[in-house]
Design an enzyme around this catalytic site. Structure first.
Site, mmCIF file in Angstrom:
data_model
loop_
_atom_site.group_PDB
_atom_site.id
_atom_site.type_symbol
_atom_site.label_atom_id
_atom_site.label_comp_id
_atom_site.label_asym_id
_atom_site.label_seq_id
_atom_site.Cartn_x
_atom_site.Cartn_y
_atom_site.Cartn_z
ATOM 1 C CB CYS A 4 -4.281 48.630 64.518
ATOM 2 S SG CYS A 4 -3.279 47.182 65.763
ATOM 3 C CB CYS A 7 -0.842 48.771 62.719
ATOM 4 S SG CYS A 7 -1.472 47.157 62.221
ATOM 5 C CG ASP A 30 3.268 45.770 78.825
ATOM 6 O OD1 ASP A 30 2.468 44.809 78.077
ATOM 7 O OD2 ASP A 30 2.644 46.767 79.488
ATOM 8 C CG HIS A 46 -3.746 43.884 62.027
ATOM 9 N ND1 HIS A 46 -3.812 44.537 63.106
ATOM 10 C CD2 HIS A 46 -5.043 43.141 62.054
ATOM 11 C CE1 HIS A 46 -4.670 44.499 64.008
ATOM 12 N NE2 HIS A 46 -5.542 43.478 63.186
ATOM 13 C CG ASN A 85 -3.482 37.542 77.620
ATOM 14 O OD1 ASN A 85 -3.230 36.625 78.451
ATOM 15 N ND2 ASN A 85 -2.987 38.705 78.160
ATOM 16 N N GLY A 91 -8.581 37.548 77.952
ATOM 17 C CA GLY A 91 -7.971 38.782 78.687
ATOM 18 C C GLY A 91 -6.929 39.599 77.315
ATOM 19 C CG HIS A 96 -1.155 43.925 66.121
ATOM 20 N ND1 HIS A 96 -1.056 44.786 64.863
ATOM 21 C CD2 HIS A 96 0.104 43.247 66.050
ATOM 22 C CE1 HIS A 96 0.178 44.376 64.339
ATOM 23 N NE2 HIS A 96 0.745 43.534 65.027
ATOM 24 C CG HIS A 98 0.258 41.318 72.174
ATOM 25 N ND1 HIS A 98 -1.297 41.715 71.868
ATOM 26 C CD2 HIS A 98 0.119 41.241 73.565
ATOM 27 C CE1 HIS A 98 -1.932 41.765 72.724
ATOM 28 N NE2 HIS A 98 -1.396 41.425 73.878
ATOM 29 C CG HIS A 100 2.125 39.589 77.228
ATOM 30 N ND1 HIS A 100 2.079 40.777 78.053
ATOM 31 C CD2 HIS A 100 0.973 39.345 76.675
ATOM 32 C CE1 HIS A 100 0.930 41.255 77.588
ATOM 33 N NE2 HIS A 100 0.210 40.477 76.860
HETATM 34 P P1 5GP Z 1 -3.140 42.049 76.430
HETATM 35 O O1 5GP Z 1 -3.884 42.206 77.665
HETATM 36 O O2 5GP Z 1 -3.875 42.444 75.117
HETATM 37 O O3 5GP Z 1 -2.516 40.828 76.084
HETATM 38 O O4 5GP Z 1 -1.769 42.841 76.746
HETATM 39 C C1 5GP Z 1 -1.742 44.389 76.116
HETATM 40 C C2 5GP Z 1 -0.490 44.908 76.745
HETATM 41 O O5 5GP Z 1 -0.138 46.203 75.972
HETATM 42 C C3 5GP Z 1 -0.867 45.357 78.302
HETATM 43 O O6 5GP Z 1 0.230 44.576 78.837
HETATM 44 C C4 5GP Z 1 -0.505 46.814 78.302
HETATM 45 O O7 5GP Z 1 -0.002 47.408 79.280
HETATM 46 C C5 5GP Z 1 0.158 47.081 76.977
HETATM 47 N N1 5GP Z 1 -0.074 48.493 76.457
HETATM 48 C C6 5GP Z 1 -0.996 49.191 76.175
HETATM 49 N N2 5GP Z 1 -1.098 50.178 75.529
HETATM 50 C C7 5GP Z 1 0.247 50.466 75.395
HETATM 51 C C8 5GP Z 1 1.017 51.340 74.641
HETATM 52 O O8 5GP Z 1 0.632 52.316 74.179
HETATM 53 N N3 5GP Z 1 2.347 51.070 74.532
HETATM 54 C C9 5GP Z 1 2.955 49.995 75.271
HETATM 55 N N4 5GP Z 1 4.161 49.938 75.057
HETATM 56 N N5 5GP Z 1 2.381 49.122 75.633
HETATM 57 C C10 5GP Z 1 1.070 49.335 75.645
HETATM 58 ZN ZN ZN Z 2 -2.427 46.028 64.121
#
Ligand code: 5GP
Ligand code: ZN
Length: 110
Positions: A4, A7, A30, A46, A85, A91, A96, A98, A100
């Site tokens: 993950c 994680c 991000d 997690h 999301n 989306g 994991h 999170h 925003h």
């Molecule tokens: P989700 O679409 O799952 O709500 O958002 C995932 C977010 O994680 C996206 O905005 C994407 O830019 C960010 N993200 C994806 N991979 C990485 C990474 O390796 N490092 C960081 N810091 N952000 C990431």
């Molecule tokens: Zn995780």
């Protein structure tokens, strides 16, 4: 949890620009920001998504919100947007949970 991404970030095994950390949560930038300030706030524990959250996670979920509030206050943000999301159809790309935190005019909806 093995394999993950978030994680691994929480455990320091994957690099991230961490702006806040305590025993329960980590906040980091991000990698593909959709606003002038775009942070992700995650529980160290997690939880795949809000769909998998249970009564026992109530304190932790509140902690994510209050961490966002504190980070925004420290940055003197006049206002901000919080997005969670949930599920692939919601989306969510990283499995994991999170939150925003977007400060400043978003370029697009994350
Ligand atoms: P989700 O679409 O799952 O709500 O958002 C995932 C977010 O994680 C996206 O905005 C994407 O830019 C960010 N993200 C994806 N991979 C990485 C990474 O390796 N490092 C960081 N810091 N952000 C990431
Ligand atoms: Zn995780």
């Amino acid at each position: 949890m093995k394999d993950c991404l978030f994680c691994k970030i929480a455990e320091g095994e994957e690099e991230a620009d961490i702006v806040y950390e305590d025993d329960q949560v980590v906040a980091f930038k991000d990698i593909n920001p959709k606003a002038p300030t775009h942070l992700l706030i995650i529980p160290k524990q997690h939880i795949t998504s809000l769909k998998e959250a249970e009564e026992e996670h109530q304190q932790l979920l509140g902690k994510l919100m209050l961490t966002a509030k504190q980070i925004a206050a420290d940055k003197d943000a006049a206002g901000y947007k919080l997005v969670m999301n949930t599920g692939e159809k919601g989306g969510q790309m990283v499995e994991h949970l999170h939150l925003h935190l977007l400060i400043g005019k978003p370029k697009q909806w994350p």
